[in-house]
Design an enzyme around this catalytic site. Structure first.
Site, PDB file in Angstrom:
ATOM      1  N   LYS A 191      47.698  28.174  32.261  1.00 15.11           N
ATOM      2  CA  LYS A 191      46.845  28.086  31.233  1.00 15.11           C
ATOM      3  C   LYS A 191      47.471  27.764  29.944  1.00 15.11           C
ATOM      4  O   LYS A 191      48.627  28.206  29.684  1.00 15.11           O
ATOM      5  CB  LYS A 191      45.856  29.259  31.132  1.00 15.11           C
ATOM      6  CG  LYS A 191      45.257  29.716  32.562  1.00 15.11           C
ATOM      7  CD  LYS A 191      44.265  28.615  32.948  1.00 15.11           C
ATOM      8  CE  LYS A 191      43.429  29.163  34.118  1.00 15.11           C
ATOM      9  NZ  LYS A 191      42.659  27.966  34.597  1.00 15.11           N
ATOM     10  N   ASN A 192      46.792  27.310  29.086  1.00 14.18           N
ATOM     11  CA  ASN A 192      47.051  27.427  27.537  1.00 14.18           C
ATOM     12  C   ASN A 192      47.742  28.619  27.222  1.00 14.18           C
ATOM     13  O   ASN A 192      48.849  28.694  26.216  1.00 14.18           O
ATOM     14  CB  ASN A 192      45.937  26.792  26.441  1.00 14.18           C
ATOM     15  CG  ASN A 192      45.529  25.477  26.724  1.00 14.18           C
ATOM     16  OD1 ASN A 192      45.650  24.931  27.965  1.00 14.18           O
ATOM     17  ND2 ASN A 192      44.940  24.900  25.756  1.00 14.18           N
TER      18      ASN A 192
END
Length: 366
Positions: A191-192
């Site tokens: 994920k970011n």
């Protein structure tokens, strides 16, 4: 050159030493569950999301389950989401005993279509059984939350924003958690904002919901041996919280890099037979994935793979056509936009540090 879909190691060069020092400190203190690191991360992440409360948990799927349980969603209830999402969104609904049903998506933005949502609700004979909506912020872009919240208010529906791909995304200056009752996040490593394993969080402006989620995530406890309700074992580990605290300080910079790289892709692919990501008006797209559409997706993917360029498909089979949901009785053609997108969507290599040269090579072969 070989180009991966994403590279998780590039970002660690500048934070490696800080992370190793912090992990050693936690090991030395043997404070592995709860404690200062978790408390501080929850406050810092709440501040980052511009909400009052954040509660860490074990993963993004648990975040959805805890959110549903906190809102008393269960047997006999119907919860609406979209077919083009990872199965975790729908799994969480059925795991609390509720029934999942689907709303088709907008063709431009791939998120829940408010017009289809209203159409569904208008045509229901027993709308009182529908208790909640889980709009999914997809690929780094938020849903049309302004319209969705209007409909939710009209029908007295709870709203849980599935924000697993939307860390830092905005719509009209507001992020996940500022619209719905609850927003849930995954910190899966890709994920970011990713942890060193599974981790998740729930954010809300409602103090009572935050307290209930905190109890649910820790066996329903109010103290060590007193359990007010039946709960779960879904706590955020201290080491993961510490890693997330360090990475959170860099998230805005990494997001800016993602946006710049996505815009470079756009400039190189603009005159090709490729449908580019469309950013919602007054929206901030944080590009968890750089997903485009092409007519002969599988041929392109095979060609890029033969050249050492990795791609992804998010997602190849809409949930209503998955074997797991055969019992719902849906046939192909029921959600035509989700089905069309699933045949054409392809995610191209993207991470904050990807070079212009790497992007140029991908685009040249496309």
């Amino acid at each position: 050159m070989k180009i991966p879909l994403m590279n998780l190691s590039d970002c660690y060069e500048e934070i490696y030493d800080e992370i190793m020092v912090k992990i050693k400190s936690i090991i030395d203190k043997t404070q592995f569950i709860g404690g200062e690191e978790v408390d501080k991360f929850e406050q810092e992440f709440a501040d980052y999301c511009n909400v009052k409360h954040a509660v860490g948990c074990a993963n993004g799927t648990d975040a959805l389950i805890l959110a549903l349980k906190a809102l008393d969603i269960g047997s006999g209830d119907i919860v609406l989401t979209v077919p083009n999402t990872f199965i975790a969104t729908a799994e969480a609904i059925t795991l609390v005993g509720a029934k999942v049903d689907f709303i088709d998506i907008e063709e431009d933005n791939y998120t829940m279509n408010p017009n289809k949502l209203r159409e569904y609700l208008v045509n229901q004979k027993s709308p009182e059984n529908i208790k909640a909506i889980i709009p999914v912020h997809l690929y780094g872009q938020m849903c049309d939350m302004e319209e969705i919240m209007k409909i939710a208010k009209e029908y007295n529906l709870k709203v849980i924003e599935d924000s697993a791909q939307a860390h830092g995304a905005k719509l009209n200056g507001k992020g996940p958690g500022e619209y719905g009752d609850i927003a849930t996040f995954s910190f899966y490593p890709g994920k970011n904002l990713g942890a060193f394993g599974d981790a998740g969080a729930i954010v809300t402006n409602n103090l009572e919901l935050a307290k209930r989620i905190k109890m649910l995530s820790n066996h329903g406890r109010v103290d060590k041996y007193k359990h007010k309700i039946e709960g779960y074992n879904s706590r955020l580990d201290s080491i993961q919280a510490a890693v997330l605290r360090i990475k959170l300080k860099h998230l805005d910079k990494w997001t800016k890099q993602r946006i710049e790289k996505a815009e470079y892709y756009n400039s190189l692919l603009n005159d090709k037979e490729v449908i580019l990501p469309k950013v919602r008006s007054l929206g901030k797209h944080v590009y968890h994935l750089y997903a485009v559409r092409v007519k002969d997706r599988d041929k392109l993917r095979d060609k890029l793979s033969s050249l050492g360029i990795a791609t992804g498909i998010h997602y190849p089979i809409p949930l209503h056509l998955q074997p797991a949901y055969k019992y719902l009785g849906y046939k192909e053609g029921k959600f035509p936009i989700s089905e069309q997108v699933s045949k054409e969507i392809i995610s191209l290599p993207l991470w904050p540090e990807i070079s212009h040269k790497q992007i140029e090579e991908v685009c040249e072969h496309i």
